[in-house]
Design a protein around this motif. Structure first.
Motif, short mmCIF file in Angstrom:
data_model
loop_
_atom_site.label_atom_id
_atom_site.label_comp_id
_atom_site.label_asym_id
_atom_site.label_seq_id
_atom_site.Cartn_x
_atom_site.Cartn_y
_atom_site.Cartn_z
N CYS A 56 36.52 60.54 45.70
CA CYS A 56 35.34 60.78 44.98
C CYS A 56 33.87 60.40 46.12
N ALA A 57 33.62 61.10 46.20
CA ALA A 57 32.44 60.65 46.78
C ALA A 57 31.35 61.27 47.37
N ASP A 58 29.97 61.18 47.89
CA ASP A 58 29.32 62.09 48.57
C ASP A 58 29.45 62.72 49.71
N VAL A 59 30.47 63.51 50.18
CA VAL A 59 30.27 64.05 51.56
C VAL A 59 29.59 64.45 52.63
N ALA A 60 28.34 64.28 52.01
CA ALA A 60 27.71 64.52 53.64
C ALA A 60 27.32 63.28 53.95
N LEU A 61 27.12 62.21 52.84
CA LEU A 61 26.14 60.63 52.87
C LEU A 61 28.02 60.27 53.83
N ILE A 62 29.11 60.55 53.23
CA ILE A 62 30.21 59.97 54.04
C ILE A 62 30.48 59.93 55.30
N GLU A 63 30.20 61.55 55.18
CA GLU A 63 30.16 62.60 57.35
C GLU A 63 29.43 61.63 57.92
N ARG A 64 27.84 60.90 57.47
CA ARG A 64 26.82 60.44 58.52
C ARG A 64 27.31 58.74 58.27
N VAL A 65 28.07 58.56 57.78
CA VAL A 65 28.47 56.55 57.75
C VAL A 65 29.96 57.15 59.01
N LEU A 66 30.34 58.11 59.08
CA LEU A 66 31.25 58.33 59.97
C LEU A 66 30.72 58.71 61.32
N THR A 67 29.75 59.42 61.07
CA THR A 67 29.11 59.61 62.46
C THR A 67 28.38 58.55 62.77
N ASN A 68 27.79 57.89 62.43
CA ASN A 68 27.24 56.75 63.14
C ASN A 68 28.32 55.42 63.25
N LEU A 69 29.61 55.36 62.70
CA LEU A 69 29.92 54.60 63.45
C LEU A 69 30.65 55.01 64.56
N ILE A 70 31.16 56.63 64.46
CA ILE A 70 32.09 56.78 65.57
C ILE A 70 30.79 56.88 66.71
N ASP A 71 29.69 57.20 66.47
CA ASP A 71 28.69 57.12 68.04
C ASP A 71 28.34 55.78 68.13
N ASN A 72 28.42 54.84 67.62
CA ASN A 72 28.22 54.06 68.14
C ASN A 72 28.98 53.14 68.84
N ALA A 73 30.55 53.25 68.05
CA ALA A 73 31.79 52.78 68.74
C ALA A 73 31.76 53.62 70.42
N LEU A 74 31.50 54.85 70.34
CA LEU A 74 31.57 55.14 71.69
C LEU A 74 30.75 54.89 72.89
N ARG A 75 29.64 54.86 72.53
CA ARG A 75 28.22 54.26 73.39
C ARG A 75 28.95 53.10 73.91
N HIS A 76 29.55 52.50 73.04
CA HIS A 76 30.08 51.01 73.48
C HIS A 76 31.48 50.17 74.63
N ALA A 77 32.01 52.19 73.32
CA ALA A 77 33.89 52.08 73.98
C ALA A 77 33.52 51.77 76.00
N PRO A 78 33.80 51.81 77.12
CA PRO A 78 34.13 52.04 78.20
C PRO A 78 34.37 53.20 78.94
#
Length: 201
Positions: free
Chosen positions: A78-100
């Motif tokens: 139970c959460a705010d779907v749009a905001l949890i999506e934003r959390v996942l998007t930010n973290l995955i984007d950061n991870a992809l930028r730093h993964a070789p």
């Protein structure tokens, strides 16, 4: 040719400034009560899959692997779907930028007493030790290599997680960067009141 090059540089810088302004505005709204959470019950694995699909082409272009790990039988959250999506998007984007190139990003889910634990981990160089302690709240994080792309994004992530009554942390002892937070389960007794998390702001 020079004019085209200068114009391309100007447009790129303008886009960066625009993105920075939008992030600052979003953070200000999160920090000062301008966001009201829309609580919904949903299946977190499905949301993770949807977010990962947005990054498939970018990951394929660098030979990176996106690895969702989700056991069967996870409870609804139970959460705010749009905001949890934003959390996942930010973290995955950061991870992809730093993964070789040829590296991987893993998003793993696991049940915990309060909900579902989410871990986003990459095979990059990790976060420098001097930055780790202040990664989510110190303005100085914006000036570092990792913080430069994650500074405002991680501040936004931290605040969203706090509004859901939780915390986000960077795990120690890993080769890459591993971020962890919990999404509350679909249980009204565990739903934080509006504005929860102000103590960490």
């Amino acid at each position: 040719e020079d004019r085209r090059r200068y114009l391309a540089i100007a447009l790129a810088q303008s886009a960066k400034v625009g993105a920075l302004a939008r992030s600052l505005f979003e953070l200000a709204r999160l920090e000062h009560g301008g966001v009201k959470l829309e609580w919904e019950t949903f299946a977190l694995p499905e949301l993770v899959q949807d977010v990962l699909q947005k990054f498939e082409l970018a990951a394929q272009s660098r030979g990176q692997q996106l690895q969702p790990v989700s056991p069967a039988g996870l409870p609804l959250v139970c959460a705010d779907v749009a905001l949890i999506e934003r959390v996942l998007t930010n973290l995955i984007d950061n991870a992809l930028r730093h993964a070789p190139d040829g590296g991987s990003v893993r998003v793993s889910l696991a049940p915990v007493p309060d909900g579902i634990r989410v871990r986003v981990e990459d095979t990059g160089p990790g976060v420098p030790e001097p930055l780790r302690a202040t990664l989510f709240h110190a303005p100085s994080a914006l000036g570092s290599n990792r913080g430069n792309q994650g500074g405002l994004g991680l501040l936004i992530v931290r605040r969203i997680v706090e509004l859901h009554g939780g915390t986000i942390r960077l795990l120690d002892g890993s080769d890459g960067a591993v971020f962890e937070f919990v999404v509350p389960r679909a249980d009204a007794a565990h739903r934080p009141e509006a504005g929860a998390g102000n103590a960490g702001a």
